[in-house]
Design an enzyme around this catalytic site. Structure first.
Site, PDB file in Angstrom:
ATOM      1  N   GLY A  88       0.843  -1.198   0.000  1.00 38.34           N
ATOM      2  CA  GLY A  88       0.000   0.000   0.000  1.00 38.34           C
ATOM      3  C   GLY A  88       0.876   1.246   0.000  1.00 38.34           C
ATOM      4  O   GLY A  88       0.579   2.236   0.659  1.00 38.34           O
ATOM      5  N   ASP A 110      -3.030  -7.446  -4.615  1.00 33.34           N
ATOM      6  CA  ASP A 110      -3.989  -7.276  -3.527  1.00 33.34           C
ATOM      7  C   ASP A 110      -3.493  -8.150  -2.382  1.00 33.34           C
ATOM      8  O   ASP A 110      -3.574  -9.385  -2.457  1.00 33.34           O
ATOM      9  CB  ASP A 110      -5.374  -7.726  -4.017  1.00 33.34           C
ATOM     10  CG  ASP A 110      -6.432  -7.678  -2.922  1.00 33.34           C
ATOM     11  OD1 ASP A 110      -6.069  -7.524  -1.747  1.00 33.34           O
ATOM     12  OD2 ASP A 110      -7.621  -7.801  -3.261  1.00 33.34           O
ATOM     13  N   VAL A 111      -2.971  -7.521  -1.324  1.00 38.78           N
ATOM     14  CA  VAL A 111      -2.305  -8.308  -0.273  1.00 38.78           C
ATOM     15  C   VAL A 111      -3.277  -9.207   0.494  1.00 38.78           C
ATOM     16  O   VAL A 111      -2.846 -10.136   1.178  1.00 38.78           O
ATOM     17  CB  VAL A 111      -1.509  -7.409   0.714  1.00 38.78           C
ATOM     18  CG1 VAL A 111      -0.372  -6.687   0.016  1.00 38.78           C
ATOM     19  CG2 VAL A 111      -2.423  -6.446   1.463  1.00 38.78           C
ATOM     20  N   TYR A 146     -11.518  -3.412  12.799  1.00 40.47           N
ATOM     21  CA  TYR A 146     -10.185  -2.789  12.662  1.00 40.47           C
ATOM     22  C   TYR A 146      -9.345  -2.997  13.942  1.00 40.47           C
ATOM     23  O   TYR A 146      -8.162  -3.343  13.869  1.00 40.47           O
ATOM     24  CB  TYR A 146     -10.386  -1.309  12.365  1.00 40.47           C
ATOM     25  CG  TYR A 146      -9.151  -0.502  12.050  1.00 40.47           C
ATOM     26  CD1 TYR A 146      -8.596  -0.501  10.774  1.00 40.47           C
ATOM     27  CD2 TYR A 146      -8.560   0.310  13.015  1.00 40.47           C
ATOM     28  CE1 TYR A 146      -7.485   0.269  10.481  1.00 40.47           C
ATOM     29  CE2 TYR A 146      -7.449   1.083  12.734  1.00 40.47           C
ATOM     30  CZ  TYR A 146      -6.906   1.067  11.463  1.00 40.47           C
ATOM     31  OH  TYR A 146      -5.800   1.841  11.176  1.00 40.47           O
ATOM     32  N   ALA A 198      -8.162  -6.558  14.078  1.00 40.50           N
ATOM     33  CA  ALA A 198      -7.083  -6.803  13.113  1.00 40.50           C
ATOM     34  C   ALA A 198      -5.775  -6.194  13.611  1.00 40.50           C
ATOM     35  O   ALA A 198      -4.717  -6.827  13.567  1.00 40.50           O
ATOM     36  CB  ALA A 198      -7.453  -6.216  11.750  1.00 40.50           C
ATOM     37  N   LYS A 199      -5.834  -4.955  14.099  1.00 46.32           N
ATOM     38  CA  LYS A 199      -4.599  -4.262  14.493  1.00 46.32           C
ATOM     39  C   LYS A 199      -4.005  -4.841  15.781  1.00 46.32           C
ATOM     40  O   LYS A 199      -2.781  -4.851  15.951  1.00 46.32           O
ATOM     41  CB  LYS A 199      -4.870  -2.765  14.635  1.00 46.32           C
ATOM     42  CG  LYS A 199      -5.192  -2.074  13.296  1.00 46.32           C
ATOM     43  CD  LYS A 199      -4.058  -2.192  12.301  1.00 46.32           C
ATOM     44  CE  LYS A 199      -4.258  -1.327  11.059  1.00 46.32           C
ATOM     45  NZ  LYS A 199      -3.154  -1.463  10.113  1.00 46.32           N
ATOM     46  N   ILE A 227      -3.107  10.254  12.247  1.00 46.09           N
ATOM     47  CA  ILE A 227      -2.169  10.823  11.277  1.00 46.09           C
ATOM     48  C   ILE A 227      -3.000  11.431  10.146  1.00 46.09           C
ATOM     49  O   ILE A 227      -3.970  10.814   9.698  1.00 46.09           O
ATOM     50  CB  ILE A 227      -1.238   9.718  10.710  1.00 46.09           C
ATOM     51  CG1 ILE A 227      -0.550   8.924  11.845  1.00 46.09           C
ATOM     52  CG2 ILE A 227      -0.218  10.312   9.739  1.00 46.09           C
ATOM     53  CD1 ILE A 227       0.413   9.686  12.728  1.00 46.09           C
TER      54      ILE A 227
END
Ligand code: NAD
Length: 247
Positions: free
Chosen positions: A12, A63-64, A155, A158-159, A188
């Site tokens: 990405g 596409d990872v 999310y 996953a993180k 960010i």
């Protein structure tokens, strides 16, 4: 910090934080493989920018979240350069909703990209990193995986998983001097955080001790450090780059 003669992959890597990571690695002399999924134009213009500053770069579509794509990505790098030293698992997406409204598809898509994608690329690059003589695996997690964030059950899971995977791989790779670390950015300024409502941005900024959102460079400098020779005694660590939000 000198990264010349190192081959780096940034997943990405064509936009947002990944773009800045690619640029900062290239500025230190690394040859940078910029992986992109759909942003071909952005990837091409980044390659031109790196070449204009006399750096070396190559864009590769993959596409990872797809195991075979990740395999093809690593095979192409090995056939082009013969080795791979630095892997930055940066690709990620959000698809937020409270669990009452979140669909199974929303959950699976975020897990497939942000967690399985990291595993796919790590799995396919493990052998070459272990053989390379200089290996660095750097996974971009998030403070959402440390604190948990309402509306991000997909999310955050996953993180947090990425942090666990980082520690497991740090133990697996330590015998061959390959370090594995995670970075947990706070807020960010990128396209990802532009989606946040203005009142949410103000409320979050107020909770950050440094009272502002970070810039992609803040994360990229941490990546450069962890990728460097100088960070060779750091492994299994999660470095928060968050203006002090998590402490
Ligand atoms: P971004 O949306 O600007 O960039 C993400 C990049 O990943 C894009 O180029 C996108 O095309 C690519 N990508 C998405 N799915 C992909 C796939 N399946 N295969 C290949 N590439 C894919 O987001 P960003 O803010 O630059 O985020 C970069 C990383 O930092 C992500 O992992 C994100 O979760 C993490 N992060 C961002 C913030 C933030 O505040 N922006 C905070 C914490 C963590």
């Amino acid at each position: 910090m000198d990264l010349s003669n190192k081959i780096a992959l940034v997943t990405g890597g064509a936009s947002g934080i990944g773009r800045t990571i690619s640029l900062e690695l290239a500025k230190r002399g690394a040859t940078v493989v910029v992986n992109y999924n759909r942003s071909r134009d952005a990837a091409d213009s980044l390659i031109k920018e790196i070449e204009a500053m006399h750096g070396q770069a190559l864009a590769i579509q993959a596409d990872v979240s797809k195991y075979e794509d990740a395999g093809r990505l690593i095979e192409t790098i090995i056939s082009q350069y013969g080795t791979l030293n630095i892997v930055v698992n940066n690709a990620g997406i959000t698809d937020d909703a409270l669990i009452l409204r979140m669909s199974e598809e929303q959950f699976s898509r975020v897990i497939d990209t942000n967690l399985k994608g990291v595993w796919n690329v790590s799995k396919h690059s493990a052998k070459v990193l272990l053989k390379s003589g200089y290996g660095r695996l750097i996974n971009i997690s998030s403070i959402s995986g440390v604190l948990g964030n309402a509306g991000q059950s997909n999310y955050s899971a996953a993180k947090a998983g990425v942090i666990g995977m980082t520690k497991a791989l740090a133990r697996e790779f330590a015998g061959r001097n390959v370090t594995v670390n995670a970075i947990a950015p706070g807020f960010i300024e990128t396209e990802m955080t532009k989606k946040l409502p203005e009142d949410a941005v103000k409320a979050w900024a107020n909770q950050i001790p440094l009272k502002r959102f970070g810039q992609p460079e803040d994360v990229a400098y941490a990546v450069v450090f962890l990728a460097s020779e100088q960070a060779s005694y750091i492994t299994g660590h999660t470095l928060e780059v968050d203006g002090g939000l998590v402490m």
